[in-house]
Design an enzyme around this catalytic site. Sequence first.
Site, short mmCIF file in Angstrom:
data_model
loop_
_atom_site.label_atom_id
_atom_site.label_comp_id
_atom_site.label_asym_id
_atom_site.label_seq_id
_atom_site.Cartn_x
_atom_site.Cartn_y
_atom_site.Cartn_z
N ALA A 218 0.71 -1.44 -0.21
CA ALA A 218 0.05 -0.17 -0.02
C ALA A 218 0.72 1.30 0.02
O ALA A 218 0.17 2.36 0.30
CB ALA A 218 -1.08 -0.12 1.14
N ALA A 219 2.11 1.13 -0.23
CA ALA A 219 2.87 2.37 -0.03
C ALA A 219 2.62 3.34 -1.22
O ALA A 219 2.40 4.63 -0.73
CB ALA A 219 4.52 1.96 -0.42
N GLY A 220 2.44 3.03 -2.37
CA GLY A 220 1.93 4.02 -3.37
C GLY A 220 0.69 4.70 -3.08
O GLY A 220 0.27 5.97 -3.48
N ASP A 221 -0.28 3.81 -2.64
CA ASP A 221 -1.55 4.21 -2.49
C ASP A 221 -1.72 5.01 -1.16
O ASP A 221 -2.29 6.37 -1.33
CB ASP A 221 -2.64 2.97 -2.06
CG ASP A 221 -2.74 2.07 -3.25
OD1 ASP A 221 -2.87 2.58 -4.32
OD2 ASP A 221 -2.96 0.90 -3.00
#
Length: 309
Positions: free
Chosen positions: A253-256
């Site tokens: 979920a880093a980019g989100d």
Amino acid sequence: MIPQPITIIGSANVDMIMRVAKLPAPGETVTGGEFHQVFGGKGANQAVAAARATRKNPCAFIACVGQDLFAGPMIEGFVRDGLDVSRIARDPAAPTGTALIGIDAAGENSISVAPGANACLSPAHIDAHADFIRSSAMVILQMETPVATTRHVLKLTAAASTPVMLNYAPVVSEGLTLDSSVHILVVNETEAGQLTQLSVGDAQQAGAAAKKLLGNGHKIVVITLGKAGALVADASGARLIPAFKANAVDTTAAGDTFCGALAVALVEGMSLDAAARFASAASAICVSRLGAQPSIPRRDEIDALLEGA
């Protein structure tokens, strides 16, 4: 005066996570894994990230889920995070979207997705909430729901001059024609390369790709570069915002998280550079934890990391 909402339109998934020492090669079985079931989906992750990061602007999520046993607890979780869920549709036939996620010892992941009810989010559903969408402080989009629906949203928001952030992920074969209807474009280095047909392996190459993407008419282009940071570009030029150091456990979920936090910071009036630093701090906290939505930090945690940096 009531603050305008940040509206996220996109996917919601049930994540089935298997953590293993290494991701299997084709035909290989890797045993000794650790299993978790959490909630994810790019749209839902970004909605949760925005809701947990915001100080004043309410956040609303527009999506389509099934009527299976996963949908109820998923929506209950959104409510606990303060999301407006009144515009989430429940499809009577399609199951809630599902993702199978493998994570290795270094935190790198491999993801397979069955869209399920995400594929049922239609232009008609958008029209039912058109006035609300037009009135948003910002609309956030991704590419895990039907492209026709995303096009419909962009037509609606362009006519109303509503700011839009598009996280062009994944890059799909039936793509969008990128233009000024997308005010803020956020992609990673792989997606930037696919969209520009340029090699994007470092900050200098990312700067060239960002310059090309700005030619589409976007006001802001952000290319996330993992441990190297985030390349931000606007009319004043391109610059690298360094990443915060983190012990990566799960990068799912880093980019989100970056996108949701970036939207909040920009809506709250931060400069682009400050907003990207805020989003990078949120992302650094996220990767240090397992699971998509369970890993997403709250505002107090982000502020604490920034104050201690």
